[in-house]
Design a protein around this motif. Structure first.
Motif, PDB file in Angstrom:
ATOM      1  N   ALA A  79       0.822  -1.211   0.000  1.00 49.61           N
ATOM      2  CA  ALA A  79       0.000   0.000   0.000  1.00 49.61           C
ATOM      3  C   ALA A  79       0.855   1.260   0.000  1.00 49.61           C
ATOM      4  O   ALA A  79       1.783   1.411   0.799  1.00 49.61           O
ATOM      5  N   GLY A  80       0.535   2.175  -0.918  1.00 45.54           N
ATOM      6  CA  GLY A  80       1.287   3.404  -1.028  1.00 45.54           C
ATOM      7  C   GLY A  80       1.170   4.314   0.176  1.00 45.54           C
ATOM      8  O   GLY A  80       2.056   5.127   0.449  1.00 45.54           O
ATOM      9  N   ARG A  81       0.085   4.203   0.927  1.00 46.00           N
ATOM     10  CA  ARG A  81      -0.084   5.047   2.109  1.00 46.00           C
ATOM     11  C   ARG A  81       0.898   4.672   3.214  1.00 46.00           C
ATOM     12  O   ARG A  81       1.137   5.455   4.130  1.00 46.00           O
ATOM     13  N   LEU A  82       1.456   3.456   3.170  1.00 50.73           N
ATOM     14  CA  LEU A  82       2.480   3.062   4.141  1.00 50.73           C
ATOM     15  C   LEU A  82       3.845   3.631   3.786  1.00 50.73           C
ATOM     16  O   LEU A  82       4.649   3.956   4.655  1.00 50.73           O
ATOM     17  N   ARG A  83       4.114   3.760   2.492  1.00 49.59           N
ATOM     18  CA  ARG A  83       5.474   4.021   2.028  1.00 49.59           C
ATOM     19  C   ARG A  83       5.760   5.508   1.884  1.00 49.59           C
ATOM     20  O   ARG A  83       5.015   6.233   1.248  1.00 49.59           O
ATOM     21  N   ALA A  84       6.873   5.940   2.458  1.00 46.97           N
ATOM     22  CA  ALA A  84       7.357   7.290   2.213  1.00 46.97           C
ATOM     23  C   ALA A  84       8.176   7.340   0.932  1.00 46.97           C
ATOM     24  O   ALA A  84       8.153   8.329   0.200  1.00 46.97           O
ATOM     25  N   SER A  85       8.912   6.253   0.637  1.00 52.99           N
ATOM     26  CA  SER A  85       9.733   6.201  -0.566  1.00 52.99           C
ATOM     27  C   SER A  85      10.098   4.747  -0.857  1.00 52.99           C
ATOM     28  O   SER A  85       9.982   3.872   0.007  1.00 52.99           O
ATOM     29  N   PHE A 131      -8.148   8.982 -12.387  1.00 52.15           N
ATOM     30  CA  PHE A 131      -7.736   9.846 -11.288  1.00 52.15           C
ATOM     31  C   PHE A 131      -7.330   8.986 -10.095  1.00 52.15           C
ATOM     32  O   PHE A 131      -7.697   7.818  -9.972  1.00 52.15           O
ATOM     33  N   ILE A 132      -6.554   9.605  -9.194  1.00 56.81           N
ATOM     34  CA  ILE A 132      -6.223   9.030  -7.896  1.00 56.81           C
ATOM     35  C   ILE A 132      -6.393  10.132  -6.861  1.00 56.81           C
ATOM     36  O   ILE A 132      -5.754  11.183  -6.949  1.00 56.81           O
ATOM     37  N   ALA A 133      -7.268   9.922  -5.891  1.00 58.46           N
ATOM     38  CA  ALA A 133      -7.469  10.860  -4.791  1.00 58.46           C
ATOM     39  C   ALA A 133      -6.884  10.244  -3.524  1.00 58.46           C
ATOM     40  O   ALA A 133      -7.178   9.091  -3.190  1.00 58.46           O
ATOM     41  N   GLU A 134      -6.041  11.018  -2.811  1.00 56.06           N
ATOM     42  CA  GLU A 134      -5.307  10.482  -1.663  1.00 56.06           C
ATOM     43  C   GLU A 134      -5.444  11.401  -0.454  1.00 56.06           C
ATOM     44  O   GLU A 134      -5.609  12.608  -0.591  1.00 56.06           O
ATOM     45  N   SER A 135      -5.339  10.812   0.706  1.00 50.07           N
ATOM     46  CA  SER A 135      -5.235  11.588   1.941  1.00 50.07           C
ATOM     47  C   SER A 135      -4.339  10.838   2.911  1.00 50.07           C
ATOM     48  O   SER A 135      -4.357   9.608   2.967  1.00 50.07           O
ATOM     49  N   ASP A 136      -3.528  11.572   3.648  1.00 43.33           N
ATOM     50  CA  ASP A 136      -2.653  11.008   4.680  1.00 43.33           C
ATOM     51  C   ASP A 136      -2.837  11.806   5.965  1.00 43.33           C
ATOM     52  O   ASP A 136      -3.003  13.027   5.925  1.00 43.33           O
ATOM     53  N   PHE A 137      -2.802  11.120   7.102  1.00 38.87           N
ATOM     54  CA  PHE A 137      -2.891  11.832   8.375  1.00 38.87           C
ATOM     55  C   PHE A 137      -1.707  11.468   9.260  1.00 38.87           C
ATOM     56  O   PHE A 137      -1.139  10.376   9.178  1.00 38.87           O
ATOM     57  N   ARG A 138      -1.338  12.427  10.111  1.00 37.79           N
ATOM     58  CA  ARG A 138      -0.248  12.268  11.073  1.00 37.79           C
ATOM     59  C   ARG A 138      -0.738  12.835  12.403  1.00 37.79           C
ATOM     60  O   ARG A 138      -1.012  14.036  12.507  1.00 37.79           O
ATOM     61  N   ILE A 139      -0.861  11.983  13.422  1.00 35.68           N
ATOM     62  CA  ILE A 139      -1.466  12.404  14.688  1.00 35.68           C
ATOM     63  C   ILE A 139      -0.534  12.041  15.844  1.00 35.68           C
ATOM     64  O   ILE A 139      -0.433  10.866  16.220  1.00 35.68           O
ATOM     65  N   PRO A 140       0.192  12.991  16.407  1.00 34.49           N
ATOM     66  CA  PRO A 140       0.947  12.705  17.637  1.00 34.49           C
ATOM     67  C   PRO A 140      -0.007  12.636  18.826  1.00 34.49           C
ATOM     68  O   PRO A 140      -0.796  13.554  19.051  1.00 34.49           O
ATOM     69  N   VAL A 141       0.028  11.538  19.564  1.00 37.53           N
ATOM     70  CA  VAL A 141      -0.891  11.336  20.692  1.00 37.53           C
ATOM     71  C   VAL A 141      -0.176  11.613  22.013  1.00 37.53           C
ATOM     72  O   VAL A 141      -0.649  12.390  22.846  1.00 37.53           O
ATOM     73  N   ILE A 142       0.965  10.973  22.215  1.00 41.74           N
ATOM     74  CA  ILE A 142       1.791  11.218  23.400  1.00 41.74           C
ATOM     75  C   ILE A 142       3.173  11.613  22.896  1.00 41.74           C
ATOM     76  O   ILE A 142       3.822  10.832  22.173  1.00 41.74           O
ATOM     77  N   GLY A 151      -3.870   6.590   6.057  1.00 40.43           N
ATOM     78  CA  GLY A 151      -4.460   7.348   4.975  1.00 40.43           C
ATOM     79  C   GLY A 151      -5.453   6.535   4.180  1.00 40.43           C
ATOM     80  O   GLY A 151      -5.736   5.365   4.480  1.00 40.43           O
ATOM     81  N   THR A 152      -5.991   7.181   3.163  1.00 38.30           N
ATOM     82  CA  THR A 152      -6.963   6.551   2.274  1.00 38.30           C
ATOM     83  C   THR A 152      -6.613   6.888   0.833  1.00 38.30           C
ATOM     84  O   THR A 152      -5.923   7.877   0.551  1.00 38.30           O
ATOM     85  N   ALA A 153      -7.113   6.089  -0.071  1.00 38.46           N
ATOM     86  CA  ALA A 153      -6.940   6.351  -1.496  1.00 38.46           C
ATOM     87  C   ALA A 153      -8.134   5.784  -2.248  1.00 38.46           C
ATOM     88  O   ALA A 153      -8.690   4.742  -1.876  1.00 38.46           O
ATOM     89  N   HIS A 154      -8.513   6.484  -3.301  1.00 30.92           N
ATOM     90  CA  HIS A 154      -9.585   6.035  -4.180  1.00 30.92           C
ATOM     91  C   HIS A 154      -9.176   6.396  -5.595  1.00 30.92           C
ATOM     92  O   HIS A 154      -8.667   7.495  -5.841  1.00 30.92           O
ATOM     93  N   ALA A 155      -9.361   5.476  -6.529  1.00 28.67           N
ATOM     94  CA  ALA A 155      -8.837   5.704  -7.875  1.00 28.67           C
ATOM     95  C   ALA A 155      -9.718   5.081  -8.938  1.00 28.67           C
ATOM     96  O   ALA A 155     -10.374   4.058  -8.713  1.00 28.67           O
ATOM     97  N   ASN A 165      -9.897  -0.069 -14.053  1.00 27.92           N
ATOM     98  CA  ASN A 165     -10.427  -0.598 -12.803  1.00 27.92           C
ATOM     99  C   ASN A 165     -10.703   0.544 -11.845  1.00 27.92           C
ATOM    100  O   ASN A 165     -10.235   1.671 -12.039  1.00 27.92           O
ATOM    101  N   TYR A 166     -11.497   0.252 -10.834  1.00 25.63           N
ATOM    102  CA  TYR A 166     -11.688   1.138  -9.702  1.00 25.63           C
ATOM    103  C   TYR A 166     -10.964   0.508  -8.516  1.00 25.63           C
ATOM    104  O   TYR A 166     -11.040  -0.707  -8.306  1.00 25.63           O
ATOM    105  N   ALA A 167     -10.259   1.340  -7.751  1.00 26.55           N
ATOM    106  CA  ALA A 167      -9.478   0.815  -6.631  1.00 26.55           C
ATOM    107  C   ALA A 167      -9.675   1.688  -5.404  1.00 26.55           C
ATOM    108  O   ALA A 167      -9.965   2.886  -5.510  1.00 26.55           O
ATOM    109  N   TYR A 168      -9.522   1.078  -4.241  1.00 23.90           N
ATOM    110  CA  TYR A 168      -9.605   1.818  -2.987  1.00 23.90           C
ATOM    111  C   TYR A 168      -8.605   1.219  -2.012  1.00 23.90           C
ATOM    112  O   TYR A 168      -8.186   0.055  -2.137  1.00 23.90           O
ATOM    113  N   GLY A 169      -8.202   2.002  -1.027  1.00 24.35           N
ATOM    114  CA  GLY A 169      -7.289   1.505  -0.015  1.00 24.35           C
ATOM    115  C   GLY A 169      -7.396   2.291   1.274  1.00 24.35           C
ATOM    116  O   GLY A 169      -7.648   3.506   1.263  1.00 24.35           O
ATOM    117  N   LEU A 170      -7.212   1.607   2.408  1.00 23.48           N
ATOM    118  CA  LEU A 170      -7.230   2.200   3.741  1.00 23.48           C
ATOM    119  C   LEU A 170      -6.016   1.688   4.499  1.00 23.48           C
ATOM    120  O   LEU A 170      -5.696   0.494   4.445  1.00 23.48           O
TER     121      LEU A 170
END
Length: 643
Positions: A79-85, A131-142, A151-155, A165-170
């Motif tokens: 999943a691309g939402r896991l990878r920074a590079s 198209f590919i629509a993406e979102s990423d979140f970063r939440i410091p808790v402690i 993050g999420t992705a829809h394409a 094809n249609y694709a989605y990811g969480l």
């Protein structure tokens, strides 16, 4: 309507106030590349290699994938939402990497611990109304102890040949840090729906067919497949003492094919008449559990740094194939014309089941002395077991091997700027899966021994580096036998030279340029299917003063001629020349613009690119005698922001 709604959503979110810091908006694959041997940041890629094609082989399919340095057996694409590079490690870039692999390493870096709260949004127009629509979140808790990333992705993905094809990811990944220990479990879920697969062209004659019109799907619109994908895993990094550290991880990956279809057009001569065939597959499961643990002892003795490593890695993969139903349509069709067939139901047979278990005990040593060089040694005792059960007959076949594997690399720093290295590796690598037009389609092929010898020279200058490597790789060769079974047929050797030039020249110009010149040969002296003897790519950015930093981008790639199949044509054989059917060489040029800007306190970026400016048209060889069209000209754009 879909694109306009997504754009409106993106611009609305851009207008919201937030804590701004560079994430997605600052991504630039060219500016961040260390060499020209392949790197990916977000959706941008540069360099001459990918995880599917490195030195003429696929390190991804070979099983040489790492996440934060940890071995895993992936099913499909991580999943691309896991990878920074993602970077391809060959030559000098793998010099310090423990337990190197013959066909290179696919090195995925996960997104790091979140120190600041933020959300990144991206919308990418990928051409052909995709198209590919993406979102990423970063939440410091402690603070410094717990954060959440994901993050999420829809394409909607579409290609030149009309396949889509249609694709989605969480994705969700908490990161926990306590007393020198970092534990990061992760989970991803995704899938592909309404998949219209690429139609394949099988050529058994001595001429290439005419390319079909772009954006015209030749398959059946009702033959839509679907599949799921998921990953559940954890990574662990721990400083057990000032000298001892642990790095470990596990991954359970699954990618069941819920339904799939393949359409094949077979041509035998220059008339353009083709036999049309459709193959439907039942539900087929595929999953794998894998992981690795390494304990390292680090010692510093004067100018020497020593690292002793002991570890274990293993995997257990299960793959179902077969049970398919085929339809051979009676009337030949002129290739390129539509051949609609009535929708029908299929009676499937029992599936075949294959299981692979593999493990290795690891011992390694790396040593480094400043001003002198490095040494990297690795030894593995591997154990491989494979079983395959025929769904119809119940017949079980087995494969087993217990080889010794090794790697050895010596690097010397001749001056402050000039270095050389020599290395060799022997590995037990996967051979991928059989292509979709084989009798044993999608079957997991047996693991095989591969051997590599390599050496290189690197020159560092203040703003970049020049690298030249030579290599030779030998492994078994898989192709079609006379009955259509995709199996081992001899061996293949790739001998070549590769070069990389990267750097920033002045304050405005970034360059990533690479090339590989190879002599690929299979048993008998012919060229393997689909492997060019020459490939080169140049990527460059030039930042102007227009709008405070409008950047022009250019990419040029040249691919040499490729053999359609690893056999001589009858005419060439009769003349004593051993001529092969070839796809001619071709070149592509991409031109683009990149602009960074802010809306309020929100940093954002926009990129526009015209890919394949001159609309070069050619075939891609995906297996012996099996083709589909390469991508044609398309306009792409992307907008991203960090809230």
């Amino acid at each position: 309507m879909m694109i306009s709604r997504c754009l409106m959503t993106a611009f609305t979110l851009l207008a919201l106030p937030g804590t701004a810091f560079a994430q997605r908006a600052g991504e630039n694959a060219i500016a961040s590349a260390d060499d020209a041997f392949g790197s990916t940041v977000g959706l941008e890629s540069t360099g001459i290699y990918t995880e599917f094609d490195t030195r003429g082989f696929s390190p991804g399919r070979a099983g040489n994938v790492r996440i934060d340095g940890i071995y895993v057996d992936t099913v499909g694409v991580l999943a691309g939402r896991l990878r920074a590079s993602t970077a391809i490690r060959v030559g000098f870039s793998a010099e310090d990497y423990p337990f190197q692999a013959p066909t290179g390493i696919v090195d995925h870096k996960f997104r790091p611990f979140a120190d600041k709260l933020g959300v990144s949004l991206g919308f990418n127009g990928t051409g052909h109304n995709g198209f590919i629509a993406e979102s990423d979140f970063r939440i410091p808790v402690i603070k410094d102890h717990l954060s959440f990333t994901g993050g999420t992705a829809h394409a909607r993905q579409r290609q030149t040949d009309g396949s889509s094809n249609y694709a989605y990811g969480l994705t969700f990944r908490p990161i926990i840090r306590l007393d020198g220990i970092e534990i990061a479990p992760f989970i991803t879920r995704g899938g592909f729906r309404h998949t219209r697969s690429r139609t394949l062209v099988v050529v058994t004659g001595d001429v290439l067919p005419n390319l079909p019109e772009p954006d015209r799907y030749l398959g059946q619109t009702w033959a839509e497949g679907s599949s799921n994908s998921g990953n559940l895993g954890v990574t662990v990094k721990a400083a057990l003492s000032s000298q001892v550290s642990l790095r470990a991880g596990m991954l359970h990956a699954n990618g069941p094919r819920l339904a799939s279809f393949t359409e094949i057009f077979s041509l035998t001569d220059a008339s353009g008449l083709a036999r049309h065939r459709l193959i439907a597959d039942p539900h087929q499961d595929v999953h794998a559990t894998s992981g690795e643990a390494q304990i390292a002892l680090r010692l510093v003795r004067g100018r020497w740094q020593h690292r002793f490593i002991a570890g274990f890695r293993g995997r257990n993969r299960y793959t179902e194939t077969g049970g398919s139903a085929a339809r051979n349509y009676a009337n030949p069709v002129i290739f390129g014309q539509l051949d609609p067939q009535p929708e029908e139901s299929f009676a499937f047979g029992p599936v075949n089941a294959g299981r692979v278990t593999q493990s290795s005990l690891l011992l390694g040593y790396t040593g480094k002395r400043d001003g002198l060089g490095t040494i990297n040694l690795g030894l593995q005792k591997a154990r491989f077991r494979g079983t395959s059960r025929d769904g119809r007959s119940g017949l079980v076949t087995t494969q087993r091997d217990d080889p010794w594997l090794y790697n050895a690399t010596l690097g010397l720093d001749l001056t402050d700027h000039l270095s050389i290295y020599l290395g060799t590796q022997r590995g037990l690598e996967d051979s991928g899966t059989a292509p979709e037009n084989a009798i044993n389609r999608n079957e997991q092929l047996p693991a095989t021994l591969s051997t590599q010898y390599e050496g290189g020279v690197r020159f560092n200058f203040p703003s970049g580096q020049l690298v030249v490597n030579a290599f030779q790789i030998e492994k078994p060769y898989f192709s079609f036998d006379p009955a259509g079974l995709f199996t081992q047929l001899g061996s293949v050797r790739h001998r070549g030279v590769e070069a990389s030039l990267t750097g920033q020249f002045g304050e405005r110009f970034n360059l990533v340029a690479g090339a590989v010149l190879m002599q690929p040969r299979v048993t008998g002296g012919l060229r393997p299917a689909g492997t060019p003897s020459f490939y080169a790519r140049i990527d460059a950015n030039y930042r102007t003063d227009i709008f405070g930093g409008l950047t022009a981008t250019v990419s040029f790639a040249h691919t040499g001629a490729r053999a359609v199949g690893a056999r001589a044509l009858a005419t060439g054989a009769a003349a004593g020349g051993g001529r092969q059917l070839m796809v001619p060489a071709y070149s592509t040029l991409d031109l683009g613009l990149r602009q960074k800007f802010t809306i309020g306190r929100v940093p954002a970026s926009f990129r526009l690119a015209l890919n394949n400016v001159f609309d070069a048209a050619t075939w891609k060889v995906v297996a012996a005698n099996t083709l589909y069209p390469e991508e044609r000209r398309k306009l792409t754009f992307s907008i991203s922001a960090d809230l």
